[in-house]
Enzyme design. Structure first.
Site, PDB file in Angstrom:
ATOM      1  N   ASP A   6       0.860  -1.165   0.000  1.00 37.95           N
ATOM      2  CA  ASP A   6       0.000   0.000   0.000  1.00 37.95           C
ATOM      3  C   ASP A   6       0.908   1.231   0.000  1.00 37.95           C
ATOM      4  O   ASP A   6       2.097   1.129   0.319  1.00 37.95           O
ATOM      5  CB  ASP A   6      -0.906  -0.043   1.241  1.00 37.95           C
ATOM      6  CG  ASP A   6      -1.774   1.179   1.353  1.00 37.95           C
ATOM      7  OD1 ASP A   6      -2.335   1.610   0.315  1.00 37.95           O
ATOM      8  OD2 ASP A   6      -1.906   1.716   2.467  1.00 37.95           O
ATOM      9  N   ASP A   8      -0.118   5.026   1.060  1.00 38.99           N
ATOM     10  CA  ASP A   8      -0.319   5.963   2.178  1.00 38.99           C
ATOM     11  C   ASP A   8      -0.367   5.216   3.503  1.00 38.99           C
ATOM     12  O   ASP A   8      -1.138   4.272   3.672  1.00 38.99           O
ATOM     13  CB  ASP A   8      -1.611   6.752   1.968  1.00 38.99           C
ATOM     14  CG  ASP A   8      -1.593   7.548   0.672  1.00 38.99           C
ATOM     15  OD1 ASP A   8      -0.631   8.305   0.467  1.00 38.99           O
ATOM     16  OD2 ASP A   8      -2.515   7.389  -0.145  1.00 38.99           O
ATOM     17  N   THR A  49      -2.323   1.096  -4.791  1.00 40.26           N
ATOM     18  CA  THR A  49      -2.877   2.153  -3.944  1.00 40.26           C
ATOM     19  C   THR A  49      -4.246   2.629  -4.426  1.00 40.26           C
ATOM     20  O   THR A  49      -4.432   2.870  -5.613  1.00 40.26           O
ATOM     21  CB  THR A  49      -1.880   3.346  -3.860  1.00 40.26           C
ATOM     22  OG1 THR A  49      -2.439   4.395  -3.075  1.00 40.26           O
ATOM     23  CG2 THR A  49      -1.504   3.892  -5.222  1.00 40.26           C
ATOM     24  N   ASN A  50      -5.182   2.743  -3.511  1.00 40.78           N
ATOM     25  CA  ASN A  50      -6.461   3.400  -3.797  1.00 40.78           C
ATOM     26  C   ASN A  50      -6.218   4.898  -3.854  1.00 40.78           C
ATOM     27  O   ASN A  50      -5.633   5.455  -2.904  1.00 40.78           O
ATOM     28  CB  ASN A  50      -7.466   3.139  -2.673  1.00 40.78           C
ATOM     29  CG  ASN A  50      -8.106   1.779  -2.734  1.00 40.78           C
ATOM     30  OD1 ASN A  50      -7.898   1.005  -3.668  1.00 40.78           O
ATOM     31  ND2 ASN A  50      -8.913   1.467  -1.732  1.00 40.78           N
ATOM     32  N   GLN A  51      -6.646   5.546  -4.914  1.00 49.32           N
ATOM     33  CA  GLN A  51      -6.521   7.006  -4.986  1.00 49.32           C
ATOM     34  C   GLN A  51      -7.849   7.609  -5.406  1.00 49.32           C
ATOM     35  O   GLN A  51      -8.004   8.150  -6.510  1.00 49.32           O
ATOM     36  CB  GLN A  51      -5.363   7.397  -5.926  1.00 49.32           C
ATOM     37  CG  GLN A  51      -3.985   7.062  -5.354  1.00 49.32           C
ATOM     38  CD  GLN A  51      -3.686   7.762  -4.041  1.00 49.32           C
ATOM     39  OE1 GLN A  51      -4.084   8.911  -3.836  1.00 49.32           O
ATOM     40  NE2 GLN A  51      -2.991   7.089  -3.122  1.00 49.32           N
ATOM     41  N   SER A  52      -8.811   7.509  -4.497  1.00 48.54           N
ATOM     42  CA  SER A  52     -10.122   8.099  -4.770  1.00 48.54           C
ATOM     43  C   SER A  52     -10.031   9.612  -4.895  1.00 48.54           C
ATOM     44  O   SER A  52     -10.981  10.257  -5.347  1.00 48.54           O
ATOM     45  CB  SER A  52     -11.119   7.721  -3.675  1.00 48.54           C
ATOM     46  OG  SER A  52     -10.844   8.434  -2.487  1.00 48.54           O
ATOM     47  N   ARG A  56     -12.822  11.414  -6.943  1.00 50.07           N
ATOM     48  CA  ARG A  56     -13.630  12.444  -6.278  1.00 50.07           C
ATOM     49  C   ARG A  56     -13.495  13.796  -6.972  1.00 50.07           C
ATOM     50  O   ARG A  56     -14.160  14.769  -6.585  1.00 50.07           O
ATOM     51  CB  ARG A  56     -13.181  12.608  -4.811  1.00 50.07           C
ATOM     52  CG  ARG A  56     -13.429  11.394  -3.939  1.00 50.07           C
ATOM     53  CD  ARG A  56     -12.758  11.573  -2.560  1.00 50.07           C
ATOM     54  NE  ARG A  56     -12.737  10.324  -1.809  1.00 50.07           N
ATOM     55  CZ  ARG A  56     -13.717   9.922  -0.990  1.00 50.07           C
ATOM     56  NH1 ARG A  56     -14.775  10.678  -0.812  1.00 50.07           N
ATOM     57  NH2 ARG A  56     -13.620   8.767  -0.359  1.00 50.07           N
ATOM     58  N   ARG A  99     -10.650  -1.387  -6.906  1.00 50.63           N
ATOM     59  CA  ARG A  99     -10.490  -0.610  -5.668  1.00 50.63           C
ATOM     60  C   ARG A  99     -10.498  -1.559  -4.469  1.00 50.63           C
ATOM     61  O   ARG A  99     -11.440  -2.337  -4.298  1.00 50.63           O
ATOM     62  CB  ARG A  99     -11.624   0.429  -5.543  1.00 50.63           C
ATOM     63  CG  ARG A  99     -11.562   1.214  -4.244  1.00 50.63           C
ATOM     64  CD  ARG A  99     -12.629   2.318  -4.185  1.00 50.63           C
ATOM     65  NE  ARG A  99     -12.816   2.779  -2.820  1.00 50.63           N
ATOM     66  CZ  ARG A  99     -12.050   3.677  -2.196  1.00 50.63           C
ATOM     67  NH1 ARG A  99     -11.044   4.241  -2.838  1.00 50.63           N
ATOM     68  NH2 ARG A  99     -12.260   4.017  -0.944  1.00 50.63           N
ATOM     69  N   ASP A 125      -1.780  -0.893   5.764  1.00 50.40           N
ATOM     70  CA  ASP A 125      -2.111  -0.307   7.071  1.00 50.40           C
ATOM     71  C   ASP A 125      -3.615  -0.218   7.302  1.00 50.40           C
ATOM     72  O   ASP A 125      -4.030   0.315   8.329  1.00 50.40           O
ATOM     73  CB  ASP A 125      -1.493   1.095   7.215  1.00 50.40           C
ATOM     74  CG  ASP A 125      -2.203   2.130   6.367  1.00 50.40           C
ATOM     75  OD1 ASP A 125      -2.430   1.869   5.170  1.00 50.40           O
ATOM     76  OD2 ASP A 125      -2.553   3.198   6.907  1.00 50.40           O
TER      77      ASP A 125
HETATM   78 MG   LIG Z   1      -2.916   3.048   3.548  1.00 47.80          MG
END
Ligand SMILES: [Mg+2]
Length: 182
Positions: A6, A8, A49-52, A56, A99, A125
């Site tokens: 991941d 962040d 990595t999720n990068q909504s 958004r 996602r 995390d």
């Molecule tokens: Mg994270």
């Protein structure tokens, strides 16, 4: 081994208001050096990595690419590199299977980078990291940086076990290499 990370809260400091510019990307202590150690020991490393923040409409794909350029620079300063970087831009209200907690992005990484039936380890995390890794059939490490300590405190759902809980990416890599040197 293939190590999926991941972003962040694992490589860089998590921001509740999202990393929206290269200047907002702050590496966690020892994370870049940990990736360098994985590289040096012949393990492949990719980010999922999720990068909504994109879905958004807060930033565009071009800005995200600049942020990832900064990430690669920060890694390179420690002699580290990523074999690939995958992101899911979907907002939560229109989430695809890519996602997290969906397994799609992890499966994509495995299809591209996994050698044979070698082990795949996901280090994250968030609960959604553990769920995605479980669904994709990866071994799971929760680091206590970012949201990790909170996730641990709430209790990891039994269906996601086994999950190893370690202090940080640096700690996880140190232990991993002690157990599986090459
Ligand atoms: Mg994270």
């Amino acid at each position: 081994m293939l190590v999926l990370l991941d972003r962040d809260g694992v490589l860089n400091v998590n921001r509740e208001d999202y990393v929206k510019a290269p200047s907002e990307l702050v590496m966690l202590p020892g994370s870049a050096a940990a990736v360098a150690r994985l590289n040096a020991n012949g393990h492949r490393v990719a980010v999922c990595t999720n990068q909504s923040v994109v879905g958004r409409g807060i930033i565009g794909e071009e800005r995200l690419a600049e942020i990832h350029g900064r990430l690669q620079q920060e890694l390179a300063r420690a002699g580290a590199r990523l074999d690939a970087l995958f992101h899911a831009p979907d907002p939560p209200w229109a989430a695809s299977d890519r996602r997290k907690p969906g397994p799609g992005m992890l499966r994509e990484a495995m299809a591209r980078l996994r050698r044979g039936a070698e082990p795949v380890l996901f280090i994250g995390d968030s609960l959604s990291d553990l769920q995605a890794a479980h669904a994709a059939g990866c071994a799971r490490v929760l680091v206590r940086t970012g949201h990790g300590a909170t996730v641990q405190g709430r209790g990891i759902p039994p269906e996601l076990l086994p999950v190893r809980v370690l202090e940080s990416l640096a700690d996880a890599v140190e232990r991993l290499l002690a157990e599986a040197p090459a």
